[in-house]
Design a protein around this motif. Structure first.
Motif, short mmCIF file in Angstrom:
data_model
loop_
_atom_site.label_atom_id
_atom_site.label_comp_id
_atom_site.label_asym_id
_atom_site.label_seq_id
_atom_site.Cartn_x
_atom_site.Cartn_y
_atom_site.Cartn_z
N GLU A 6 48.41 51.70 74.91
CA GLU A 6 48.20 50.27 75.07
C GLU A 6 48.53 49.79 76.48
N TYR A 24 39.34 49.89 77.47
CA TYR A 24 38.67 49.42 76.26
C TYR A 24 37.31 50.09 76.11
N SER A 25 36.84 50.16 74.88
CA SER A 25 35.54 50.77 74.61
C SER A 25 34.43 49.74 74.46
N ASN A 31 38.67 46.31 71.79
CA ASN A 31 39.02 47.60 71.20
C ASN A 31 39.62 48.53 72.24
N TRP A 33 40.85 51.70 73.97
CA TRP A 33 40.41 53.08 73.88
C TRP A 33 41.65 53.95 73.79
N GLY A 34 41.82 54.57 72.61
CA GLY A 34 43.04 55.32 72.35
C GLY A 34 42.83 56.79 72.11
N VAL A 39 40.03 55.76 64.56
CA VAL A 39 40.78 54.50 64.65
C VAL A 39 40.46 53.81 65.97
N ASP A 40 40.74 54.46 67.08
CA ASP A 40 40.54 53.83 68.38
C ASP A 40 39.86 54.76 69.38
N THR A 41 39.04 55.67 68.85
CA THR A 41 38.26 56.55 69.70
C THR A 41 36.79 56.13 69.64
#
Length: 80
Positions: A6, A24-25, A31, A33-34, A39-41
Motif C-alpha cells: 500500500e 494501481y491497476s 485498485n 496493485w498488490g 484479490v489485488d493482482t
C-alpha cells in the motif's frame, strides 16, 4: 526499507530520504496493485504474443521531498 504494497518507497540517492508512492491497476486509482492472487493482482490470458499492461501511480500527500534522484525496484511475477 519499511515499504508495503500500500505504501511503496522510492529512496533518495543519499539512502536516507524516501518518497512514498502507490501503484494501481486502474486509471481511477481505486485498485492498488498488490501481490495476492485473485484479490489485488491483474488477471490475463496468455496468447503467445507480447502483452502490455499499464500501471498507474500516485504520490500521496506528504512533506515536500528534497530534490534529487529517487529510485525503487518493482518485481513483477508472471504465473502461467
Amino acid at each position: 526499507v519499511g515499504a508495503t504494497v500500500e505504501q511503496r518507497r522510492m529512496t533518495h540517492s543519499d539512502g536516507l530520504l524516501s518518497v512514498i508512492y502507490e501503484l494501481y491497476s486502474d486509471p481511477a486509482r481505486n485498485n492498488i496493485w498488490g501481490q495476492t492472487v485473485n484479490v489485488d493482482t491483474v488477471p490475463g490470458t496468455g496468447s503467445g504474443n507480447i502483452q502490455s499492461y499499464t500501471v498507474y501511480g500516485r504520490l500521496p500527500v506528504q512533506p515536500v521531498p528534497m530534490t534529487g534522484n529517487y529510485r525503487d525496484t518493482v518485481v513483477v511475477t508472471v504465473r502461467f
